[in-house]
Design a protein around this motif. Structure first.
Motif, short mmCIF file in Angstrom:
data_model
loop_
_atom_site.label_atom_id
_atom_site.label_comp_id
_atom_site.label_asym_id
_atom_site.label_seq_id
_atom_site.Cartn_x
_atom_site.Cartn_y
_atom_site.Cartn_z
N CYS A 188 13.00 -8.18 -7.71
CA CYS A 188 11.94 -7.29 -7.20
C CYS A 188 11.79 -7.40 -5.68
O CYS A 188 11.53 -6.40 -5.01
CB CYS A 188 10.62 -7.63 -7.88
SG CYS A 188 10.55 -7.22 -9.62
N LEU A 189 11.91 -8.60 -5.17
CA LEU A 189 11.69 -8.81 -3.74
C LEU A 189 12.89 -8.43 -2.89
O LEU A 189 12.75 -8.07 -1.72
CB LEU A 189 11.32 -10.27 -3.49
CG LEU A 189 10.00 -10.74 -4.13
CD1 LEU A 189 9.79 -12.22 -3.87
CD2 LEU A 189 8.81 -9.93 -3.62
N LEU A 190 14.09 -8.51 -3.47
CA LEU A 190 15.30 -8.27 -2.69
C LEU A 190 15.90 -6.89 -2.90
O LEU A 190 16.81 -6.49 -2.18
CB LEU A 190 16.36 -9.33 -3.04
CG LEU A 190 15.98 -10.77 -2.70
CD1 LEU A 190 17.05 -11.73 -3.19
CD2 LEU A 190 15.76 -10.94 -1.20
N ALA A 191 15.40 -6.14 -3.87
CA ALA A 191 15.93 -4.80 -4.14
C ALA A 191 15.69 -3.89 -2.94
O ALA A 191 14.75 -4.08 -2.17
CB ALA A 191 15.27 -4.23 -5.38
N PRO A 192 16.53 -2.86 -2.76
CA PRO A 192 16.37 -1.96 -1.62
C PRO A 192 15.00 -1.28 -1.57
O PRO A 192 14.47 -1.04 -0.49
CB PRO A 192 17.48 -0.92 -1.83
CG PRO A 192 18.50 -1.61 -2.66
CD PRO A 192 17.72 -2.55 -3.54
N ARG A 193 14.44 -0.97 -2.73
CA ARG A 193 13.09 -0.40 -2.81
C ARG A 193 12.30 -1.20 -3.81
O ARG A 193 12.86 -1.85 -4.71
CB ARG A 193 13.15 1.06 -3.28
CG ARG A 193 13.81 2.01 -2.31
CD ARG A 193 13.69 3.44 -2.83
NE ARG A 193 12.29 3.86 -2.94
CZ ARG A 193 11.92 5.01 -3.49
NH1 ARG A 193 12.82 5.83 -3.99
NH2 ARG A 193 10.64 5.35 -3.53
N ARG A 194 10.99 -1.15 -3.67
CA ARG A 194 10.15 -1.82 -4.65
C ARG A 194 10.37 -1.18 -6.02
O ARG A 194 10.27 0.03 -6.17
CB ARG A 194 8.67 -1.68 -4.26
CG ARG A 194 7.72 -2.51 -5.15
CD ARG A 194 6.27 -2.24 -4.83
NE ARG A 194 5.93 -0.85 -5.10
CZ ARG A 194 5.72 0.06 -4.16
NH1 ARG A 194 5.83 -0.26 -2.89
NH2 ARG A 194 5.42 1.30 -4.49
#
Length: 500
Positions: A338-344
């Protein structure tokens, strides 16, 4: 909620590759010059979906009708797939004798489920005392079926409310064979309905109400409380922790208020649910059951040699610790995603992953638990093809499971290996669904929901919220060249770029 200009409502025959392929049998998708339905007509997409849901539930009631009298001779409850805990536990939990749940009998479920059982069971028992000729078990089942099916229809209505631009997504839920087979096997729709309304309250930016509903759902079955975890991580990423804190306060308050009477007055009965889950052995069809079977085959020729799964089946406290640890590791991994994905990510995507991870590694997976995943996967990834493949695997598992129950009664129906294979396929398809959801979190341009909505229609205060400053710095440590892509806003991608 997002203020972007609304695009055309989604049409699965155009946007979903699987449905588009099926539509070729009747002439293909609706053409660009075809006459459109009048806006004022009665049979809108939402009403059709709700009618289909009612039809599925009516057929479910018919399918369960051979068992409603309680005359379960010659294993009719298994040969006709009509077993239901609702009828069996009317007698097993003492309701047929007028026992008050928790006071007179330690019910094996959390308190909201026990309250519900008593609220319907005790009047049915009193009616039976006055009119001895009625079948109390049948009356009890039918009373429960009415309420549980109403909650199922309400869940479909919530999906429709959350996906106004994609009303046909709710049809995946409404016509699901999973709903047809398991809707009233147990009281799970109490928790599902409360959790669904909790998600709707969050989407309507009412975090306290959302927390109260999730807390009450957690007092019926524990899993709705898991939704608070995804909310925490998404609130951290967007800097909206105050709304999350309000939701947690509401959830804790509702859970405490619901549990307090039984906890204070009948502590031993209140402990029954937790004691049962602590001491319960490996359940049929779980990851651990499959491992134990493989251990047995692998070590069948070695006298005294036992594999790790066989050892764990004899050391339940260690198994409990291991399952909790694996689930915690899965949650940590989901949080990192969740924190590292390109978008929330969207809330439904993360909630599905958490609940699925819990089931995949739990030592208990009752047949009706599949209902927990059904509305979540519809909200997380409304793709007909993958969900139908999972449904086929679930139906195969149901068939093998009832055959296994018949075999446990002394009448062998299928080899043990067949049941293990069906269980394995069920777990694999759920894992594949998780992989597909993870893929769309990492590649949000593939997310079909974001073709209709700019961000997250379930997000409430999270919808369209920019990332907190520290998220960009965190992503920059891992992907410096891509760190700038973590903003919340993104234009919907063309339909042609989405995969099926």
């Amino acid at each position: 909620m997002s203020t972007d200009s609304p695009p055309e409502p989604d049409r699965p025959a155009t946007s979903d590759g699987f449905v588009r392929g099926l539509s070729e049998a009747i002439g293909g998708p609706l053409g660009g010059h075809a006459a459109r339905p009048r806006s004022g007509k009665f049979w809108t997409a939402a009403r059709i979906v709700l009618a289909l849901c009612c039809l599925t539930l009516a057929l479910h009631w018919v399918q369960k009708s051979p068992c409603q009298t309680g005359d379960w001779q010659q294993n009719i409850q298994y040969t006709r797939f009509c077993y239901t805990d609702v009828l069996a536990l009317y007698y097993a939990e003492g309701l047929s004798d007028g026992d008050v749940p928790y006071r007179d009998h330690p019910v094996e479920y959390p308190v909201v489920t026990g309250y519900f059982m008593g609220a319907l069971g005790l009047p049915v028992h009193a009616l039976g005392e006055r009119f001895p000729d009625i079948n109390q078990g049948q009356w009890f089942y039918n009373a429960n079926a009415v309420v549980l099916c109403a909650l199922a229809v309400a869940t479909a209505a919530v999906i429709l409310a959350l996906r106004r631009r994609r009303p046909w997504d709710a049809a995946i839920f409404a016509v699901s064979p999973i709903l047809f087979i398991t809707a009233t096997v147990n009281w799970d729709f109490l928790a599902i309905g409360l959790a669904a309304f909790g998600l709707l309250a969050w989407a309507r930016r009412r975090p306290v109400a959302a927390g109260v509903l999730l807390g009450l759902g957690g007092a019926a079955k524990l899993w709705p409380l898991f939704v608070l975890g995804p909310l925490l991580v998404l609130a951290l990423r967007s800097g909206r922790l105050r709304a999350w804190a309000y939701a947690v306060v509401g959830a804790v308050a509702a859970w405490v208020v619901a549990n307090a009477p039984v906890f204070l007055l009948y502590r031993d009965s209140w402990n029954r649910f937790f004691e049962l889950n602590t001491t319960r052995p490996i359940d049929w069809g779980t990851f651990w059951y499959i491992g134990r079977y493989v251990d047995g085959k692998w070590n069948s020729g070695a006298a005294g040699d036992r594999g790790p799964f066989q050892w764990l089946s004899d050391h339940i406290p260690t198994l409990n610790t291991l399952t909790y640890a694996i689930f915690l590791l899965c949650c940590v991994g989901i949080a990192a995603l969740c924190l590292l994905a390109p978008r929330r990510p969207r809330l439904a995507q993360v909630a599905f992953l958490v609940v699925a991870a819990f089931l995949l590694f739990s030592k208990v997976w009752s047949q009706q638990y599949v209902l927990w995943l059904l509305p979540l996967i519809v909200l997380a990834r409304p793709r007909w093809g993958a969900i139908l493949a999972w449904t086929v695997a679930e139906f195969g598992y149901f068939t093998a499971f009832y055959a296994e129950l018949l075999g446990a009664g002394g009448k062998s129906v299928v080899p043990e290996g067949t049941f293990v294979l069906a269980s394995t396929l069920r777990l694999i398809t759920v894992a594949v669904l998780c992989g597909l959801v993870i893929r769309e979190i990492w590649r949000p341009e593939l997310d079909v929901v974001r073709q209709s909505y700019a961000d997250d229609p379930d997000g409430g205060v999270l919808d369209d919220a920019p990332d907190a400053d520290w998220v960009g710095r965190l992503r920059a440590k891992f992907w410096p060249a891509d760190a700038a892509g973590g903003t919340a806003g993104m234009e919907p991608v063309p339909e042609s770029s989405a995969t099926t």
